[in-house]
Scaffold this active site. Structure first.
Site, PDB file in Angstrom:
ATOM      1  N   THR A  13       0.758  -1.275   0.051  1.00 50.98           N
ATOM      2  CA  THR A  13       0.079  -0.148   0.057  1.00 50.98           C
ATOM      3  C   THR A  13       0.914   1.470  -0.052  1.00 50.98           C
ATOM      4  O   THR A  13       0.688   2.172  -1.037  1.00 50.98           O
ATOM      5  CB  THR A  13      -0.973   0.118   1.255  1.00 50.98           C
ATOM      6  OG1 THR A  13      -1.631  -1.287   1.239  1.00 50.98           O
ATOM      7  CG2 THR A  13      -1.856   1.298   1.351  1.00 50.98           C
ATOM      8  N   VAL A  14       1.608   1.453   0.864  1.00 53.12           N
ATOM      9  CA  VAL A  14       2.621   2.700   1.123  1.00 53.12           C
ATOM     10  C   VAL A  14       3.721   2.633   0.051  1.00 53.12           C
ATOM     11  O   VAL A  14       3.788   3.598  -0.597  1.00 53.12           O
ATOM     12  CB  VAL A  14       3.347   2.675   2.313  1.00 53.12           C
ATOM     13  CG1 VAL A  14       4.068   3.989   2.545  1.00 53.12           C
ATOM     14  CG2 VAL A  14       2.218   2.584   3.581  1.00 53.12           C
ATOM     15  N   ALA A  33      13.179  19.775  -4.682  1.00 49.57           N
ATOM     16  CA  ALA A  33      14.399  18.959  -4.022  1.00 49.57           C
ATOM     17  C   ALA A  33      15.773  19.587  -4.796  1.00 49.57           C
ATOM     18  O   ALA A  33      16.806  19.517  -4.265  1.00 49.57           O
ATOM     19  CB  ALA A  33      14.371  17.631  -4.224  1.00 49.57           C
ATOM     20  N   LYS A 205       3.884   4.873  18.248  1.00 52.17           N
ATOM     21  CA  LYS A 205       3.948   6.473  17.679  1.00 52.17           C
ATOM     22  C   LYS A 205       4.108   7.313  18.719  1.00 52.17           C
ATOM     23  O   LYS A 205       4.886   8.346  18.633  1.00 52.17           O
ATOM     24  CB  LYS A 205       2.647   6.593  16.949  1.00 52.17           C
ATOM     25  CG  LYS A 205       2.411   5.687  15.791  1.00 52.17           C
ATOM     26  CD  LYS A 205       0.921   5.835  15.124  1.00 52.17           C
ATOM     27  CE  LYS A 205       0.916   5.076  13.980  1.00 52.17           C
ATOM     28  NZ  LYS A 205      -0.411   5.017  13.613  1.00 52.17           N
TER      29      LYS A 205
END
Ligand code: HSE
Length: 436
Positions: A13-14, A33, A205
């Site tokens: 997914t990520v 960048a 987290k």
């Protein structure tokens, strides 16, 4: 300048979302960048699986060493999750002089101290914005945006799956297991969903947030962790009748005696902005001395929102490639030799308000006995509800909100209440915070 070459570990997914965002916004990203960023290699579980991204032009492999040992790759993006293979690969990448971007909260919470020490030695960066609250730039906000402040406390809804479940239970009276299944199908839940519902994901987290907020080492094993699996629709609804919402919060507070690190379901007044953060959304409320309270809100999971944070980290790393390693933003916000050893407080010393629910025999004097026990422990009642018994055997339902008291006293009171003959059920307790 030549584009910077990136190797991805993980194309789920990520990983898929990261490829999509890098491709879709390639020009904007290069303008920011100063160089293009291209994925040259990707580690995948299978080479012919259906994917959410286009992998043409990349070398796909099932052998991680082809990514972490490739001499051309400057940045390794770790998105496989877990903390064993991911740890080995990240350490190998660092040893090979590569910068690392990761979305892996378990990895950072449990092995971050070691990883950062190795990175510091090698002069490489390890960036982890996507590890906390998905797309919300909370790491950057605390580490850089609030660098002038002394942070006093923070409280966050940092697990989207848990928030989604509590929201659906409240709004639609849906069943816990059924909502969890939907969160899994939508790709929000962890590979092991007990991490979501038992609070472990939120504890990972919170460990990271507390470290960068207070300048302390990562101490996952000291977080008091309680999930939402014991929360029933009954408590959600009584809390609402009393003007509160039940949210699963990660709370870190710097007190005079030490640091509170705790993750648990919490009643909060429904008028607070954070009480109205619903569904899979995340929010972190930070209270700092100069700025006061600030609230950060956004998508805490999902392919594109998490990719947003991964790509922001990639841009940061590319921008800093030419900077002196000694003068980069420190991994944990404070200089590594300036981390403090504040004690982490045991839960018994933490002070909160409480919601209590119990079933009691419907006869004279029962309430007096309960309130006497609370009074003896210095516990003041703030609000009370009593519902008549649906059947005599069940007893009357008594719901109480108390003022703040240290957990030790509440433990003693609950133990004594539980021993009363008139108390017919387990005493349910949910902590309460005003967040003011
Ligand atoms: N399982 C996590 C959540 C994913 O539900 O928030 C993002 O870390």
């Amino acid at each position: 300048m030549n584009p910077v070459k990136v190797g991805l570990l993980g194309l789920g997914t990520v990983g898929g979302g990261t490829v999509n965002v890098l491709t879709r916004n390639a020009q904007e990203i290069a303008r920011r960048a100063g160089r293009g960023i291209i994925v040259t290699h990707a580690l995948a579980r299978g080479l012919n699986k259906p994917r959410i991204c286009d992998t043409r032009g990349m070398i796909l492999t099932t052998r991680p060493e082809e990514v972490v040992n490739d001499v051309e790759i400057a940045i390794v993006v770790e998105l496989i999750g877990g903390d064993s293979l991911a740890f080995e690969l990240v350490m190998q990448a660092i040893a090979n002089g590569k910068h690392v971007v990761t979305a892996n909260k378990a990895l950072i919470a449990k092995h971050g101290n070691e990883i950062f020490a190795a990175a510091q030695k090698q002069g490489v960066m390890v960036a982890f914005e996507a590890a906390v609250a998905g797309g919300i730039p909370i790491i950057k906000a605390i580490r850089e945006g609030l660098a002038g402040n002394k942070i006093e406390w923070l409280a966050g809804i940092i697990n989207g799956t848990g928030n989604f479940i509590l929201t659906e239970m409240r709004d639609k009276g849906r069943d816990f297991a059924d909502v969890l299944k939907e969160a899994q199908q939508l790709g929000y839940a962890e590979a092991d969903p007990t991490f979501d519902v038992e609070g472990i994901d939120a504890a990972h987290k919170l460990t990271i947030l507390a470290a960068i907020a207070f300048g302390i080492p990562l101490q996952f094993d000291k977080v008091y962790t309680e999930g939402i699996s014991g929360i029933t629709g009954t408590d959600v609804s009584y809390a609402e009748q009393l003007g509160y919402r039940i949210k699963h919060l990660g709370i870190a507070r710097h007190t005079d005696t030490g640091v509170e690190l705790r993750v648990h379901p919490t009643l909060i007044p429904e008028r607070r902005l954070i009480a109205n953060v619903d569904g899979v959304m995340n929010a972190v409320l930070v209270h700092a001395d100069a700025v006061g309270p600030t609230l950060y809100y956004g998508a805490g999971a999902g392919a594109d929102p998490t990719a947003s944070a991964v790509v922001a980290d990639l841009v940061d790393v590319v921008r800093a490639l030419t900077s002196d390693p000694e003068n980069r933003v420190p991994h944990l916000a404070f200089q590594p030799d300036a981390l403090a050893n504040f004690p982490i407080l045991p839960m018994e010393q933490v002070e909160t308000g409480y919601y209590l629910r119990m079933h009691a025999a419907d006869r004279p004097g029962v309430l007096a006995e309960v309130t006497r026990i609370l009074g003896d422990q210095g516990i003041s009642i703030e609000a009370m509800l009593q519902k008549e018994p649906p059947t005599e055997a069940m007893g009357a339902t008594i719901i109480m909100l108390t003022q703040r008291v240290v957990e030790k006293n509440m433990n003693r009171a609950i133990e004594q209440i539980q021993q009363l003959d008139a108390i017919l059920s387990e005493v349910i307790r949910i902590r309460m915070e005003y967040l003011d």
